[in-house]
Motif scaffolding. Structure first.
Motif, PDB file in Angstrom:
ATOM      1  N   LEU A   1      32.109  26.562  25.065  1.00  0.00           N
ATOM      2  CA  LEU A   1      32.940  25.704  24.216  1.00  0.00           C
ATOM      3  C   LEU A   1      32.384  25.775  22.798  1.00  0.00           C
ATOM      4  O   LEU A   1      31.179  25.572  22.601  1.00  0.00           O
ATOM      5  N   ASP A   2      33.252  26.086  21.847  1.00  0.00           N
ATOM      6  CA  ASP A   2      32.768  26.308  20.485  1.00  0.00           C
ATOM      7  C   ASP A   2      33.789  25.736  19.497  1.00  0.00           C
ATOM      8  O   ASP A   2      34.973  26.087  19.561  1.00  0.00           O
ATOM      9  N   ARG A   3      33.340  24.864  18.607  1.00  0.00           N
ATOM     10  CA  ARG A   3      34.268  24.300  17.623  1.00  0.00           C
ATOM     11  C   ARG A   3      34.464  25.282  16.476  1.00  0.00           C
ATOM     12  O   ARG A   3      33.508  25.732  15.859  1.00  0.00           O
ATOM     13  N   ILE A   4      35.719  25.597  16.220  1.00  0.00           N
ATOM     14  CA  ILE A   4      36.030  26.577  15.171  1.00  0.00           C
ATOM     15  C   ILE A   4      36.122  25.887  13.813  1.00  0.00           C
ATOM     16  O   ILE A   4      35.572  26.350  12.830  1.00  0.00           O
ATOM     17  N   PHE A   5      36.833  24.768  13.776  1.00  0.00           N
ATOM     18  CA  PHE A   5      36.908  24.002  12.521  1.00  0.00           C
ATOM     19  C   PHE A   5      37.292  22.566  12.807  1.00  0.00           C
ATOM     20  O   PHE A   5      37.725  22.218  13.912  1.00  0.00           O
ATOM     21  N   ALA A   6      37.120  21.737  11.775  1.00  0.00           N
ATOM     22  CA  ALA A   6      37.583  20.344  11.840  1.00  0.00           C
ATOM     23  C   ALA A   6      38.496  20.108  10.644  1.00  0.00           C
ATOM     24  O   ALA A   6      38.206  20.571   9.533  1.00  0.00           O
ATOM     25  N   TYR A   7      39.617  19.411  10.888  1.00  0.00           N
ATOM     26  CA  TYR A   7      40.592  19.127   9.830  1.00  0.00           C
ATOM     27  C   TYR A   7      40.663  17.620   9.644  1.00  0.00           C
ATOM     28  O   TYR A   7      40.789  16.864  10.602  1.00  0.00           O
ATOM     29  N   ARG A   8      40.566  17.182   8.379  1.00  0.00           N
ATOM     30  CA  ARG A   8      40.630  15.740   8.101  1.00  0.00           C
ATOM     31  C   ARG A   8      41.222  15.531   6.714  1.00  0.00           C
ATOM     32  O   ARG A   8      40.702  16.084   5.731  1.00  0.00           O
ATOM     33  N   ARG A   9      42.286  14.777   6.657  1.00  0.00           N
ATOM     34  CA  ARG A   9      42.932  14.400   5.389  1.00  0.00           C
ATOM     35  C   ARG A   9      43.092  15.583   4.437  1.00  0.00           C
ATOM     36  O   ARG A   9      42.636  15.559   3.296  1.00  0.00           O
ATOM     37  N   GLY A  10      43.671  16.640   4.942  1.00  0.00           N
ATOM     38  CA  GLY A  10      44.018  17.772   4.086  1.00  0.00           C
ATOM     39  C   GLY A  10      42.902  18.754   3.823  1.00  0.00           C
ATOM     40  O   GLY A  10      43.085  19.740   3.111  1.00  0.00           O
ATOM     41  N   SER A  11      41.721  18.513   4.358  1.00  0.00           N
ATOM     42  CA  SER A  11      40.656  19.502   4.118  1.00  0.00           C
ATOM     43  C   SER A  11      40.121  20.029   5.451  1.00  0.00           C
ATOM     44  O   SER A  11      40.052  19.292   6.451  1.00  0.00           O
ATOM     45  N   ILE A  12      39.750  21.296   5.406  1.00  0.00           N
ATOM     46  CA  ILE A  12      39.284  21.957   6.625  1.00  0.00           C
ATOM     47  C   ILE A  12      37.809  22.324   6.458  1.00  0.00           C
ATOM     48  O   ILE A  12      37.413  22.903   5.442  1.00  0.00           O
ATOM     49  N   ALA A  13      37.000  21.958   7.455  1.00  0.00           N
ATOM     50  CA  ALA A  13      35.583  22.360   7.454  1.00  0.00           C
ATOM     51  C   ALA A  13      35.407  23.425   8.526  1.00  0.00           C
ATOM     52  O   ALA A  13      35.454  23.119   9.727  1.00  0.00           O
ATOM     53  N   MET A  14      35.243  24.668   8.078  1.00  0.00           N
ATOM     54  CA  MET A  14      35.082  25.768   9.028  1.00  0.00           C
ATOM     55  C   MET A  14      33.658  25.740   9.607  1.00  0.00           C
ATOM     56  O   MET A  14      32.721  25.269   8.964  1.00  0.00           O
TER      57      MET A  14
ATOM     58  N   ASP B   1      35.141  38.548  13.882  1.00  0.00           N
ATOM     59  CA  ASP B   1      35.163  37.189  14.402  1.00  0.00           C
ATOM     60  C   ASP B   1      33.973  36.397  13.842  1.00  0.00           C
ATOM     61  O   ASP B   1      32.851  36.495  14.338  1.00  0.00           O
ATOM     62  N   ASP B   2      34.249  35.581  12.819  1.00  0.00           N
ATOM     63  CA  ASP B   2      33.173  34.824  12.177  1.00  0.00           C
ATOM     64  C   ASP B   2      32.486  33.865  13.140  1.00  0.00           C
ATOM     65  O   ASP B   2      31.290  33.608  13.019  1.00  0.00           O
ATOM     66  N   VAL B   3      33.277  33.286  14.050  1.00  0.00           N
ATOM     67  CA  VAL B   3      32.695  32.287  14.956  1.00  0.00           C
ATOM     68  C   VAL B   3      31.603  32.932  15.822  1.00  0.00           C
ATOM     69  O   VAL B   3      30.588  32.309  16.132  1.00  0.00           O
ATOM     70  N   TYR B   4      31.804  34.185  16.179  1.00  0.00           N
ATOM     71  CA  TYR B   4      30.779  34.927  16.924  1.00  0.00           C
ATOM     72  C   TYR B   4      29.622  35.314  15.996  1.00  0.00           C
ATOM     73  O   TYR B   4      28.446  35.073  16.302  1.00  0.00           O
ATOM     74  N   PHE B   5      29.961  35.878  14.844  1.00  0.00           N
ATOM     75  CA  PHE B   5      28.895  36.397  13.984  1.00  0.00           C
ATOM     76  C   PHE B   5      28.142  35.288  13.236  1.00  0.00           C
ATOM     77  O   PHE B   5      27.058  35.543  12.718  1.00  0.00           O
ATOM     78  N   ASN B   6      28.699  34.066  13.230  1.00  0.00           N
ATOM     79  CA  ASN B   6      27.915  32.943  12.702  1.00  0.00           C
ATOM     80  C   ASN B   6      26.612  32.788  13.471  1.00  0.00           C
ATOM     81  O   ASN B   6      25.621  32.270  12.960  1.00  0.00           O
ATOM     82  N   LYS B   7      26.631  33.207  14.721  1.00  0.00           N
ATOM     83  CA  LYS B   7      25.441  33.106  15.561  1.00  0.00           C
ATOM     84  C   LYS B   7      24.731  34.452  15.719  1.00  0.00           C
ATOM     85  O   LYS B   7      23.508  34.527  15.758  1.00  0.00           O
ATOM     86  N   ARG B   8      25.516  35.500  15.796  1.00  0.00           N
ATOM     87  CA  ARG B   8      24.930  36.821  16.091  1.00  0.00           C
ATOM     88  C   ARG B   8      24.198  37.411  14.884  1.00  0.00           C
ATOM     89  O   ARG B   8      23.147  38.031  15.033  1.00  0.00           O
ATOM     90  N   ASP B   9      24.758  37.198  13.667  1.00  0.00           N
ATOM     91  CA  ASP B   9      24.088  37.714  12.469  1.00  0.00           C
ATOM     92  C   ASP B   9      22.701  37.077  12.356  1.00  0.00           C
ATOM     93  O   ASP B   9      22.534  35.898  12.636  1.00  0.00           O
TER      94      ASP B   9
ATOM     95  N   GLU C   1      40.087  18.583  15.684  1.00  0.00           N
ATOM     96  CA  GLU C   1      39.103  19.653  15.833  1.00  0.00           C
ATOM     97  C   GLU C   1      39.700  20.762  16.678  1.00  0.00           C
ATOM     98  O   GLU C   1      40.369  20.487  17.677  1.00  0.00           O
ATOM     99  N   ARG C   2      39.467  21.975  16.261  1.00  0.00           N
ATOM    100  CA  ARG C   2      39.956  23.127  17.044  1.00  0.00           C
ATOM    101  C   ARG C   2      38.769  23.793  17.727  1.00  0.00           C
ATOM    102  O   ARG C   2      37.749  24.103  17.101  1.00  0.00           O
ATOM    103  N   TYR C   3      38.945  23.986  19.023  1.00  0.00           N
ATOM    104  CA  TYR C   3      37.882  24.585  19.842  1.00  0.00           C
ATOM    105  C   TYR C   3      38.383  25.852  20.504  1.00  0.00           C
ATOM    106  O   TYR C   3      39.583  26.024  20.703  1.00  0.00           O
ATOM    107  N   ARG C   4      37.448  26.687  20.873  1.00  0.00           N
ATOM    108  CA  ARG C   4      37.791  27.736  21.828  1.00  0.00           C
ATOM    109  C   ARG C   4      36.923  27.569  23.062  1.00  0.00           C
ATOM    110  O   ARG C   4      35.782  27.097  22.992  1.00  0.00           O
ATOM    111  N   LEU C   5      37.523  27.975  24.170  1.00  0.00           N
ATOM    112  CA  LEU C   5      36.934  27.720  25.485  1.00  0.00           C
ATOM    113  C   LEU C   5      37.128  28.981  26.321  1.00  0.00           C
ATOM    114  O   LEU C   5      38.204  29.580  26.286  1.00  0.00           O
ATOM    115  N   TRP C   6      36.092  29.396  27.048  1.00  0.00           N
ATOM    116  CA  TRP C   6      36.249  30.585  27.902  1.00  0.00           C
ATOM    117  C   TRP C   6      37.482  30.435  28.789  1.00  0.00           C
ATOM    118  O   TRP C   6      37.768  29.357  29.317  1.00  0.00           O
TER     119      TRP C   6
END
Ligand code: SF4
Ligand code: SF4
Length: 335
Positions: free
Chosen positions: A62-75, A109-117, A248-253
């Protein structure tokens, strides 16, 4: 090359937690060995492959991709501390090279390489497998390898990151060569690989009938354990979760053995029948990925065969394919 006792290896890994998010084999209370942080359980370096998806530090369930709140997105941002993943087998390291390629192709895929890099990977091999078995030497596909001679672990670096890690290790005995251990590794049987290759060719030649998949699928109870442990299974679903004003947007296996795997919003399901899904699980790794990526995407880690309650892991199914469809070939030799 440095050679360390198990105690020295463990102390060395603990010393690295100041600079790395170290994930290594730990023992759970029931004895299961999984990848975990060093404060989550006692280190369990010997014992072979872990009973968890070895690529999960980079591709968590389970991995959170981003959070959206009042018009702004936190990747999702890159991890602050680089990951140091310890205890992969040679087969796991091979699987990791596949998913590195998978997540980098076309769309990176940034969500993967955020950890792999910036991460580093240490393979453990040699005479430290389950019940004293010999674990194949990777000889690459990682930054550093701990090759066990039965008593001590020889540190073999392959990359600059691996050399820096080895340099930080305590002074142990010096070893000039691991030639004897390499010879032992080279002599390991490769029957499973040969069967996999032959089954792959049979699938590419379309010589496995649908009835076979219906028969195999009858035995699948859709528990999904094969997919959830497989280091090269990369399918995931995406969902949104509302928490107050935040979405919040997540991805899940996901698992291709589940009925809803490809079900579309209209209700149409191109993989609605179980035998189609079972065929896909095997065909995808042995034939489709070979066409797409130029390689079979099964590293023969053995997890799906060990965990499948119905005895239809990939080794079992490929043996069956070769036994039933690999003998006679009209006007030609055996495949
Ligand atoms: S042996 Fe099974 S779990 Fe392991 S890589 Fe192959 S398909 Fe995946
Ligand atoms: S582990 Fe076996 S029974 Fe479970 S989903 Fe996979 S193939 Fe089916």
């Amino acid at each position: 090359m440095k050679s360390l006792t198990l105690q020295q290896v463990q102390d060395f890994l603990r010393s690295l937690t100041s600079d790395y998010d170290v994930q290594a084999p730990i023992a759970l209370p029931d004895g299961t060995r999984v990848l975990g942080r060093l404060d989550e359980g006692p280190l369990a370096i010997p014992g072979g492959r872990v009973d968890s998806k070895p690529t999960s530090p980079f591709f968590p369930q389970l991995d959170r991709i981003f959070a959206y709140r009042r018009g702004s997105i936190a990747m999702q941002q890159p991890v602050e501390k680089p990951l140091l993943v310890v205890g992969l087998t040679a087969e796991d390291a091979d699987a990791l090279t596949f998913i590195d390629e998978f997540f980098a192709a076309e769309y990176r895929d940034d969500v993967y390489f955020n950890k792999r890099d910036r991460s580093a990977v240490i393979v453990v091999s040699g005479r430290c497998g389950k019940d004293g078995g010999f674990l194949k030497i990777a000889g690459g596909d990682c930054d550093l390898e701990f090759v066990c001679d039965g008593e001590r672990y020889v540190l073999v670096p392959y990359t600059e990151a691996g050399k820096r890690l080895a340099h930080r290790a305590p002074e142990g005995d010096e070893v000039s060569s691991i030639a004897d251990l390499q010879a032992e590794s080279d002599a390991l049987p490769d029957d499973d690989r040969q069967v996999l290759e032959r089954a792959s060719r049979l699938l590419q030649e379309d010589r496995v009938p649908e009835e076979f998949w219906a028969e195999i699928a009858d035995r699948c109870i859709a528990c999904t354990a094969c997919n959830l442990l497989c280091p090269t299974c990369t399918c995931f679903e995406v969902f949104d979760w509302t928490r107050g004003e935040q979405i919040e947007r997540y991805r899940l296996w996901d698992s291709c053995q589940l009925a809803g795997f490809m079900r579309e919003a209209s209700g149409h399901n191109p993989m609605g029948e179980e035998h189609v899904r079972t065929r896909r699980r095997i065909h995808h790794k042995l034939a489709a990925d070979r066409t797409r990526w130029g390689r079979i995407s099964c590293s023969l880690c053995g997890r799906c065969d060990d965990v499948c309650p119905s005895g239809i892991g990939i080794k079992a199914v490929t043996r069956e394919i070769v036994r039933r469809f690999g003998i006679e070939k009209e006007n030609g030799p055996e495949t």
